[in-house]
Scaffold this motif. Structure first.
Motif, PDB file in Angstrom:
ATOM      1  N   CYS A  74       0.801  -1.232   0.000  1.00  0.00           N
ATOM      2  CA  CYS A  74       0.000   0.000   0.000  1.00  0.00           C
ATOM      3  C   CYS A  74       0.827   1.273   0.000  1.00  0.00           C
ATOM      4  O   CYS A  74       0.402   2.302  -0.511  1.00  0.00           O
ATOM      5  CB  CYS A  74      -0.934   0.001   1.210  1.00  0.00           C
ATOM      6  N   GLY A  75       2.023   1.202   0.585  1.00  0.00           N
ATOM      7  CA  GLY A  75       2.856   2.406   0.604  1.00  0.00           C
ATOM      8  C   GLY A  75       2.471   3.383   1.705  1.00  0.00           C
ATOM      9  O   GLY A  75       3.096   4.435   1.840  1.00  0.00           O
ATOM     10  N   LYS A  76       1.442   3.043   2.500  1.00  0.00           N
ATOM     11  CA  LYS A  76       0.962   3.996   3.504  1.00  0.00           C
ATOM     12  C   LYS A  76       0.981   3.447   4.926  1.00  0.00           C
ATOM     13  O   LYS A  76       0.982   4.202   5.881  1.00  0.00           O
ATOM     14  CB  LYS A  76      -0.466   4.444   3.167  1.00  0.00           C
ATOM     15  N   CYS A  77       0.975   2.126   5.032  1.00  0.00           N
ATOM     16  CA  CYS A  77       0.971   1.557   6.377  1.00  0.00           C
ATOM     17  C   CYS A  77       2.321   1.769   7.044  1.00  0.00           C
ATOM     18  O   CYS A  77       3.279   2.213   6.411  1.00  0.00           O
ATOM     19  CB  CYS A  77       0.636   0.070   6.321  1.00  0.00           C
ATOM     20  N   ARG A  78       2.388   1.411   8.322  1.00  0.00           N
ATOM     21  CA  ARG A  78       3.629   1.642   9.027  1.00  0.00           C
ATOM     22  C   ARG A  78       4.806   0.869   8.414  1.00  0.00           C
ATOM     23  O   ARG A  78       5.894   1.395   8.219  1.00  0.00           O
ATOM     24  CB  ARG A  78       3.462   1.287  10.504  1.00  0.00           C
ATOM     25  N   ALA A  79       4.537  -0.411   8.096  1.00  0.00           N
ATOM     26  CA  ALA A  79       5.601  -1.243   7.525  1.00  0.00           C
ATOM     27  C   ALA A  79       6.112  -0.631   6.221  1.00  0.00           C
ATOM     28  O   ALA A  79       7.326  -0.468   6.031  1.00  0.00           O
ATOM     29  CB  ALA A  79       5.081  -2.657   7.295  1.00  0.00           C
ATOM     30  N   CYS A  80       5.180  -0.274   5.331  1.00  0.00           N
ATOM     31  CA  CYS A  80       5.589   0.306   4.040  1.00  0.00           C
ATOM     32  C   CYS A  80       6.380   1.596   4.239  1.00  0.00           C
ATOM     33  O   CYS A  80       7.450   1.787   3.649  1.00  0.00           O
ATOM     34  CB  CYS A  80       4.369   0.579   3.158  1.00  0.00           C
ATOM     35  N   LEU A  81       5.858   2.464   5.100  1.00  0.00           N
ATOM     36  CA  LEU A  81       6.522   3.751   5.324  1.00  0.00           C
ATOM     37  C   LEU A  81       7.899   3.551   5.944  1.00  0.00           C
ATOM     38  O   LEU A  81       8.878   4.185   5.540  1.00  0.00           O
ATOM     39  CB  LEU A  81       5.656   4.643   6.225  1.00  0.00           C
ATOM     40  N   ASP A  82       7.959   2.658   6.934  1.00  0.00           N
ATOM     41  CA  ASP A  82       9.243   2.439   7.601  1.00  0.00           C
ATOM     42  C   ASP A  82      10.270   1.808   6.668  1.00  0.00           C
ATOM     43  O   ASP A  82      11.468   2.123   6.729  1.00  0.00           O
ATOM     44  CB  ASP A  82       9.054   1.563   8.845  1.00  0.00           C
ATOM     45  N   ILE A  83       9.796   0.915   5.814  1.00  0.00           N
ATOM     46  CA  ILE A  83      10.744   0.304   4.870  1.00  0.00           C
ATOM     47  C   ILE A  83      11.261   1.373   3.915  1.00  0.00           C
ATOM     48  O   ILE A  83      12.466   1.477   3.660  1.00  0.00           O
ATOM     49  CB  ILE A  83      10.095  -0.873   4.116  1.00  0.00           C
ATOM     50  N   ASP A  84      10.358   2.213   3.405  1.00  0.00           N
ATOM     51  CA  ASP A  84      10.790   3.284   2.503  1.00  0.00           C
ATOM     52  C   ASP A  84      11.768   4.231   3.189  1.00  0.00           C
ATOM     53  O   ASP A  84      12.701   4.743   2.568  1.00  0.00           O
ATOM     54  CB  ASP A  84       9.580   4.092   2.006  1.00  0.00           C
ATOM     55  N   ALA A  85      11.536   4.458   4.476  1.00  0.00           N
ATOM     56  CA  ALA A  85      12.405   5.389   5.190  1.00  0.00           C
ATOM     57  C   ALA A  85      13.666   4.717   5.719  1.00  0.00           C
ATOM     58  O   ALA A  85      14.509   5.361   6.338  1.00  0.00           O
ATOM     59  CB  ALA A  85      11.635   6.028   6.335  1.00  0.00           C
ATOM     60  N   GLY A  86      13.761   3.406   5.515  1.00  0.00           N
ATOM     61  CA  GLY A  86      14.964   2.700   5.958  1.00  0.00           C
ATOM     62  C   GLY A  86      15.025   2.524   7.457  1.00  0.00           C
ATOM     63  O   GLY A  86      16.103   2.467   8.026  1.00  0.00           O
ATOM     64  N   ARG A  87      13.849   2.416   8.137  1.00  0.00           N
ATOM     65  CA  ARG A  87      13.910   2.227   9.586  1.00  0.00           C
ATOM     66  C   ARG A  87      12.985   1.122  10.065  1.00  0.00           C
ATOM     67  O   ARG A  87      12.504   1.146  11.181  1.00  0.00           O
ATOM     68  CB  ARG A  87      13.580   3.550  10.287  1.00  0.00           C
ATOM     69  N   PHE A  88      12.733   0.159   9.202  1.00  0.00           N
ATOM     70  CA  PHE A  88      11.871  -0.951   9.579  1.00  0.00           C
ATOM     71  C   PHE A  88      12.703  -1.949  10.383  1.00  0.00           C
ATOM     72  O   PHE A  88      13.731  -2.424   9.899  1.00  0.00           O
ATOM     73  CB  PHE A  88      11.308  -1.601   8.309  1.00  0.00           C
ATOM     74  N   PRO A  89      12.292  -2.261  11.606  1.00  0.00           N
ATOM     75  CA  PRO A  89      13.166  -3.076  12.464  1.00  0.00           C
ATOM     76  C   PRO A  89      13.377  -4.502  11.945  1.00  0.00           C
ATOM     77  O   PRO A  89      14.371  -5.133  12.304  1.00  0.00           O
ATOM     78  CB  PRO A  89      12.427  -3.093  13.807  1.00  0.00           C
ATOM     79  N   ASP A  90      12.464  -4.992  11.114  1.00  0.00           N
ATOM     80  CA  ASP A  90      12.621  -6.362  10.640  1.00  0.00           C
ATOM     81  C   ASP A  90      13.254  -6.456   9.259  1.00  0.00           C
ATOM     82  O   ASP A  90      13.309  -7.533   8.669  1.00  0.00           O
ATOM     83  CB  ASP A  90      11.268  -7.072  10.660  1.00  0.00           C
ATOM     84  N   LEU A  91      13.682  -5.318   8.743  1.00  0.00           N
ATOM     85  CA  LEU A  91      14.436  -5.354   7.490  1.00  0.00           C
ATOM     86  C   LEU A  91      15.893  -5.089   7.818  1.00  0.00           C
ATOM     87  O   LEU A  91      16.268  -4.018   8.287  1.00  0.00           O
ATOM     88  CB  LEU A  91      13.922  -4.294   6.509  1.00  0.00           C
ATOM     89  N   LEU A  92      16.715  -6.109   7.619  1.00  0.00           N
ATOM     90  CA  LEU A  92      18.131  -5.955   7.916  1.00  0.00           C
ATOM     91  C   LEU A  92      18.889  -5.902   6.605  1.00  0.00           C
ATOM     92  O   LEU A  92      18.958  -6.887   5.877  1.00  0.00           O
ATOM     93  CB  LEU A  92      18.611  -7.111   8.790  1.00  0.00           C
ATOM     94  N   GLU A  93      19.379  -4.732   6.306  1.00  0.00           N
ATOM     95  CA  GLU A  93      20.067  -4.548   5.045  1.00  0.00           C
ATOM     96  C   GLU A  93      21.556  -4.474   5.301  1.00  0.00           C
ATOM     97  O   GLU A  93      22.015  -3.621   6.041  1.00  0.00           O
ATOM     98  CB  GLU A  93      19.572  -3.249   4.392  1.00  0.00           C
ATOM     99  N   VAL A  94      22.294  -5.377   4.693  1.00  0.00           N
ATOM    100  CA  VAL A  94      23.756  -5.322   4.855  1.00  0.00           C
ATOM    101  C   VAL A  94      24.415  -5.202   3.505  1.00  0.00           C
ATOM    102  O   VAL A  94      24.004  -5.842   2.546  1.00  0.00           O
ATOM    103  CB  VAL A  94      24.362  -6.621   5.460  1.00  0.00           C
TER     104      VAL A  94
END
Ligand code: ATP
Ligand code: MG
Ligand code: ZN
Length: 543
Positions: A74-94
Motif C-alpha cells: 500500500c505504501g501507507k501503512c507503518r511497515a511500508c513507510l518504515d521500509i521506505d524510510a529505511g527504519r523498519f526493524p525487521d528489514l536488515l540490510e547489509v
C-alpha cells in the motif's frame, strides 16, 4: 530544500514503477499474488539496473500491513513507510562489500532465530553478496539450509559467478538486464517532464547511450546535464559535456598508456574520477576501444561515418597487436576486480598501470607479442624479498684497525651510518671505502667514476666532520684507485640490483603474468622491470 540527486529521488517504490525488467517483475508479482513464496531470492545484474530497488519493494510486498502479502504494497501503512524510510526493524540490510567478516555475518544471522518485531517476516537484504568471505558464506549457508518460517533472504550481486553453488542452488534467481537506450531515454523524459525541466529529445538519446544500460548512471548524467545547462537539457550542451566526460577522456587515457607515460596515466585516471564518471564504464569504454583497435589490426576497416576511424587507425599502428590483446584482457579483469579493490579509483589505477606496464612502444620486428613491464607501480608484488641484505658484505681487513687512539673497528660503512654525515661530507663518505687506518690516519679510496669525492673541497668537509669523532691528530686522505665495492653507495646499488632481481622473479611468478605468458604467448622483458620503490632508475644498468 536541499537538492536530492535524481537517482535517489526517483527510486521506484512499487513494482509498477520499475522500468524494464518485466520478466522479473511479472514472475515476482505472480508469485506474490498466488502466495508462492520462496525463502531466498537472488537478484543479479550489472550496476544500477534495479537490484536493490526490487529487493526493497519485495520486502514491502512481504510485510505490508494493509494489503497483506501481495504484489501491491500500500505504501501507507507503518511497515511500508518504515521500509521506505529505511527504519523498519525487521528489514536488515547489509552491504557485504563492507561487512565481509564472518563474525558480523554470524551475529546478523543469529538474529534470524528471533521472531520479527513488528512485521510478518524478518527480511535480510544482503547486497554485493559475492563479497562475503568463504566463512561468512558457510555461516549463511547453515541458515539457508534450514530457514525459520519467518525469515526471507534477498541477495543481490553484480557477480553471481563468484557465489558458491551451494548458495546459488538454494536461491530463486532473477537476472536483471541492462536497460535499452530507448527505455532509458523514455524514463529520462518522464523524469524531466515531472520535474518541469525543459529538454531536447536528442539530448536524452545521447545520455541514454552514454549510460550503457545503467538507469542509475543515466540519472547521474542527467543531474550533471541539468547543472551544466543551467536548468535546461540541450543537445549541444550534452554532447559537449559527454565529449569532455566520456569518450574523449578515455582516448586521452589510452594515449598516455600508449606513450608509456605513467604520471600522465595517473593524472588522466584522477581526472576521470573527479568528473564522477563511472570507473567501471570507463574501463568498459577502454575495452570497447581496444576491441575496435584489434578489429582494425585484423584487417577490418572502420565504417566511413565512424568518428573514431582516424584514431583507431592510428592506435592500431602504435600498439602491437599482442599488447592490444593483453590490455583488453586487463580491462576486463580490472572491471571484475573493481569491487575487490580498496577503493574504485585504486582498482582503476592499478588496472591502468598494469596496462601501461604491458604496453611499451610497439616493436614491429618481434614475431611474438612481447610484454614490457616498465613502471614501478605496475609490477605486481615486487616488494623486495626479505632476504635482501641490508648491510654490505664483510670488509677487507683494515691494515691496523686497532692502532688508532679511538675505537674504530674498521667497519667504515657502519661508522658512516652511525655518524649520519650530511652534505658534501656525507656524499664523500658514502662513496669512499676504507684503504687503511693507522696512527689516527684514515686513508680512503674512491673509484675512478667517483673521483670528484677525492677533491679537496670534499676532503676538507669530510675531515672537519670526522675530526670530531677521531679526536686530535686525526688525518685524512682520499685517493682515487681500485676499490672492492665496499662503500655504502656500492652496497646500496647491489641491494637495488637484488631487489630488481626479485622483482623480476615476482613478476614471473605472478599468476596473472603467467596466464598472459601462457595464453597469449607474452614474454617478460627482464630489463624493463623496475622494483616497486622506484629505485630502479640506476639499477637496470648495473645488473
Ligand atoms: N529498473 C529500474 N527502474 C527504475 N529505476 C531504476 C531501475 N534501476 C535503477 N533505477 C534507478 O537507479 C537507482 C539505483 O538503482 P538500484 O540501487 O536498484 O541499482 P542496483 O542494481 O542495486 O545497482 P548496484 O549494483 O550499483 O547496487 C534507483 O534509485 C533508481 O533511481
Ligand atoms: Mg544495489
Ligand atoms: Zn503497506
Amino acid at each position: 530544500m536541499t537538492y536530492q540527486v535524481l537517482a535517489r529521488k526517483w527510486r521506484p517504490r512499487i513494482f509498477e514503477e520499475i522500468v524494464g525488467q518485466s520478466h522479473v517483475v511479472t514472475a515476482l508479482t505472480n508469485a506474490l499474488d498466488s502466495k508462492r513464496l520462496h525463502h531466498a531470492y537472488l537478484f543479479t545484474g550489472t550496476r544500477g539496473v534495479g537490484k536493490t530497488t526490487l529487493a526493497r519493494i519485495l520486502a514491502k510486498a512481504l510485510n505490508c500491513e494493509t494489503n497483506g502479502i501481495s504484489a501491491h504494497p500500500c505504501g501507507k501503512c507503518r511497515a511500508c513507510l518504515d521500509i521506505d524510510a529505511g527504519r523498519f526493524p525487521d528489514l536488515l540490510e547489509v552491504d557485504a562489500a563492507t561487512n565481509t567478516k564472518v563474525d558480523e555475518m554470524r551475529e546478523l544471522l543469529d538474529t534470524a532465530q528471533y521472531m520479527p518485531v513488528s512485521g510478518r517476516f524478518k527480511v535480510y537484504i544482503i547486497d554485493e553478496v559475492h563479497m562475503l568471505s568463504r566463512h561468512a558464506f558457510n555461516s549463511m549457508l547453515k541458515t539457508l539450509e534450514e530457514p525459520p518460517e519467518h525469515v526471507k533472504f534477498i541477495l543481490a550481486t553484480t557477480d553471481p559467478q563468484r557465489l558458491p553453488v551451494t548458495i546459488l542452488s538454494r536461491c530463486l534467481q532473477f537476472n536483471l538486464k541492462p536497460l535499452t537506450p530507448a527505455l532509458i531515454a523514455g524514463h529520462l523524459k518522464h523524469v524531466l517532464t515531472a520535474e518541469g525541466i525543459a529538454f531536447e529529445e536528442p539530448a536524452l538519446a545521447q545520455l541514454a547511450k552514454a549510460a550503457s544500460g545503467s538507469l542509475r548512471d543515466s540519472l547521474s548524467l542527467l543531474d550533471q546535464a541539468i547543472a551544466h545547462g543551467g536548468g535546461k537539457v540541450a543537445a549541444a550542451q550534452v554532447a559537449e559535456m559527454l565529449g569532455s566526460l566520456g569518450g574523449d577522456l578515455v582516448w586521452q587515457l589510452l594515449e598516455r598508456i600508449a606513450e608509456g607515460d605513467g604520471k600522465g596515466t595517473i593524472a588522466e585516471a584522477e581526472r576521470i574520477a573527479s568528473r564522477s564518471l563511472s570507473l567501471d564504464s570507463a574501463l568498459g569504454d577502454l575495452a570497447a576501444i581496444l576491441h575496435r583497435i584489434a578489429l582494425a589490426q585484423a584487417g577490418a576497416i572502420p565504417a566511413d561515418d565512424d568518428p573514431d576511424a582516424q584514431r583507431i587507425g592510428d592506435m592500431s599502428q602504435r600498439i602491437d597487436a599482442g599488447r592490444v590483446q593483453v590490455m583488453y584482457q586487463i580491462a576486463l579483469l580490472g572491471r571484475r576486480d573493481l569491487a575487490l579493490a580498496p577503493d574504485e579509483l585504486a582498482g582503476f589505477t592499478m588496472a591502468l598501470l598494469r596496462m601501461l606496464s604491458f604496453a611499451g612502444p610497439a616493436n614491429q620486428d618481434r614475431p611474438r607479442s612481447e610484454v614490457k613491464v616498465a613502471t614501478p607501480l605496475a609490477a605486481p608484488a615486487v616488494a623486495p624479498r626479505a632476504n635482501a641484505p641490508s648491510s654490505p658484505p664483510s670488509q677487507p681487513a683494515p691494515s691496523a684497525a686497532s692502532t688508532g687512539p679511538v675505537a674504530f673497528d674498521g667497519d667504515w660503512p657502519a661508522l658512516v651510518e652511525r655518524l649520519r654525515l650530511t652534505g658534501m661530507a656525507g656524499m664523500a663518505a658514502r662513496h669512499a671505502e676504507l684503504d687503511s687506518f693507522q696512527n689516527n690516519h684514515l686513508e680512503l679510496v674512491v673509484p675512478e667514476t667517483d673521483r670528484v669525492y677525492a677533491e679537496k673541497a670534499y676532503q676538507d668537509k669530510l675531515k672537519a666532520d670526522l675530526a670530531a669523532h677521531f679526536g686530535p691528530g686525526f688525518r685524512l686522505s682520499v685517493r682515487v684507485g681500485a676499490t672492492a665495492g665496499a662503500s655504502v653507495a656500492a652496497a646500496k646499488s647491489r641491494e637495488t640490483a637484488l631487489k630488481q632481481a626479485s622483482a623480476a622473479e615476482a613478476i614471473e611468478e605472478d599468476p596473472f603474468v603467467r596466464d598472459l605468458v601462457r595464453d597469449l604467448g607474452a614474454e617478460v622483458v627482464p630489463s624493463s622491470i623496475r622494483p616497486a620503490d622506484g629505485a630502479g632508475k640506476q639499477s637496470s644498468d648495473k645488473r
